[in-house]
Design a protein around this motif. Sequence first.
Motif, PDB file in Angstrom:
ATOM      1  N   SER A 204       0.851  -1.182   0.000  1.00  0.00           N
ATOM      2  CA  SER A 204       0.000   0.000   0.000  1.00  0.00           C
ATOM      3  C   SER A 204       0.890   1.236   0.000  1.00  0.00           C
ATOM      4  O   SER A 204       2.095   1.146   0.215  1.00  0.00           O
ATOM      5  CB  SER A 204      -0.920   0.017   1.224  1.00  0.00           C
ATOM      6  N   GLY A 205       0.266   2.386  -0.283  1.00  0.00           N
ATOM      7  CA  GLY A 205       0.986   3.644  -0.206  1.00  0.00           C
ATOM      8  C   GLY A 205       1.380   4.255  -1.531  1.00  0.00           C
ATOM      9  O   GLY A 205       1.931   5.358  -1.562  1.00  0.00           O
TER      10      GLY A 205
ATOM     11  N   ARG B 236       5.737   7.001   0.967  1.00  0.00           N
ATOM     12  CA  ARG B 236       6.174   5.862   1.757  1.00  0.00           C
ATOM     13  C   ARG B 236       5.297   4.667   1.426  1.00  0.00           C
ATOM     14  O   ARG B 236       4.077   4.715   1.609  1.00  0.00           O
ATOM     15  CB  ARG B 236       6.119   6.150   3.254  1.00  0.00           C
ATOM     16  N   LEU B 237       5.933   3.617   0.953  1.00  0.00           N
ATOM     17  CA  LEU B 237       5.241   2.367   0.675  1.00  0.00           C
ATOM     18  C   LEU B 237       5.304   1.467   1.907  1.00  0.00           C
ATOM     19  O   LEU B 237       6.295   1.471   2.636  1.00  0.00           O
ATOM     20  CB  LEU B 237       5.869   1.656  -0.519  1.00  0.00           C
ATOM     21  N   SER B 238       4.247   0.704   2.088  1.00  0.00           N
ATOM     22  CA  SER B 238       4.197  -0.281   3.171  1.00  0.00           C
ATOM     23  C   SER B 238       3.862  -1.641   2.580  1.00  0.00           C
ATOM     24  O   SER B 238       3.179  -1.738   1.558  1.00  0.00           O
ATOM     25  CB  SER B 238       3.125   0.097   4.201  1.00  0.00           C
TER      26      SER B 238
ATOM     27  N   CYS C 202       6.597  -5.748  -3.249  1.00  0.00           N
ATOM     28  CA  CYS C 202       7.237  -6.240  -2.035  1.00  0.00           C
ATOM     29  C   CYS C 202       7.660  -7.695  -2.273  1.00  0.00           C
ATOM     30  O   CYS C 202       6.973  -8.440  -2.979  1.00  0.00           O
ATOM     31  CB  CYS C 202       6.231  -6.162  -0.897  1.00  0.00           C
ATOM     32  N   ALA C 203       8.775  -8.078  -1.688  1.00  0.00           N
ATOM     33  CA  ALA C 203       9.278  -9.442  -1.872  1.00  0.00           C
ATOM     34  C   ALA C 203       9.808  -9.992  -0.565  1.00  0.00           C
ATOM     35  O   ALA C 203      10.302  -9.242   0.289  1.00  0.00           O
ATOM     36  CB  ALA C 203      10.381  -9.450  -2.923  1.00  0.00           C
ATOM     37  N   ALA C 204       9.717 -11.320  -0.440  1.00  0.00           N
ATOM     38  CA  ALA C 204      10.225 -12.003   0.753  1.00  0.00           C
ATOM     39  C   ALA C 204      11.161 -13.129   0.348  1.00  0.00           C
ATOM     40  O   ALA C 204      10.961 -13.777  -0.697  1.00  0.00           O
ATOM     41  CB  ALA C 204       9.066 -12.564   1.569  1.00  0.00           C
TER      42      ALA C 204
ATOM     43  N   VAL D   7       7.152  -4.092   6.230  1.00  0.00           N
ATOM     44  CA  VAL D   7       8.364  -3.495   5.678  1.00  0.00           C
ATOM     45  C   VAL D   7       7.967  -2.225   4.936  1.00  0.00           C
ATOM     46  O   VAL D   7       6.884  -2.151   4.348  1.00  0.00           O
ATOM     47  CB  VAL D   7       9.121  -4.486   4.757  1.00  0.00           C
ATOM     48  N   TYR D   8       8.841  -1.239   4.989  1.00  0.00           N
ATOM     49  CA  TYR D   8       8.553   0.077   4.424  1.00  0.00           C
ATOM     50  C   TYR D   8       9.605   0.454   3.385  1.00  0.00           C
ATOM     51  O   TYR D   8      10.746  -0.008   3.425  1.00  0.00           O
ATOM     52  CB  TYR D   8       8.562   1.141   5.525  1.00  0.00           C
ATOM     53  N   LEU D   9       9.193   1.322   2.487  1.00  0.00           N
ATOM     54  CA  LEU D   9      10.132   1.944   1.561  1.00  0.00           C
ATOM     55  C   LEU D   9       9.824   3.437   1.542  1.00  0.00           C
ATOM     56  O   LEU D   9       8.800   3.857   0.994  1.00  0.00           O
ATOM     57  CB  LEU D   9      10.026   1.355   0.155  1.00  0.00           C
ATOM     58  N   GLN D  10      10.683   4.213   2.172  1.00  0.00           N
ATOM     59  CA  GLN D  10      10.559   5.663   2.150  1.00  0.00           C
ATOM     60  C   GLN D  10      11.266   6.182   0.914  1.00  0.00           C
ATOM     61  O   GLN D  10      12.469   5.950   0.744  1.00  0.00           O
ATOM     62  CB  GLN D  10      11.180   6.275   3.406  1.00  0.00           C
TER      63      GLN D  10
END
Length: 122
Positions: free
Chosen positions: A7-8, A19-21, A96-98, A79-82
């Motif tokens: 999201s985000g 900011r991505l979440s 997003c990846a794990a 996990v976030y990406l600012q």
Amino acid sequence: QVQLVESGGGLVQAGGSLRLSCAASGRTFSSYAMGWFRQTPGKEREFVAAVSWTGSSTYYADAVKGRFTISRDNVKNTVYLQMNSLKPEDTAVYYCAADRVRFRWPADFGSWGQGTQVTVSS
């Protein structure tokens, strides 16, 4: 099987921030490295950033180094990406990846979210 929900994303002007979440569920979040990738139409998915399972180690693609920051909250399983100083060339679907294996660094990602669109206007 881990589930990842981003999201985000959204539309922002060049120079702005987002900011991505990514919320994770389905396994022990704190045991796995996490990352972000992005993809534009007609191009392969490219690596953006990664963070180790403790959050103590990170690495970034050269294109985003100094502008983007990856972090994680192992209590919130997120996990976030600012993303700061955004450029039109940052426009992409962000995924997003794990990692597939616990306690591994550098990571080898094998699980993906659905993605969230980021559009940067000039």
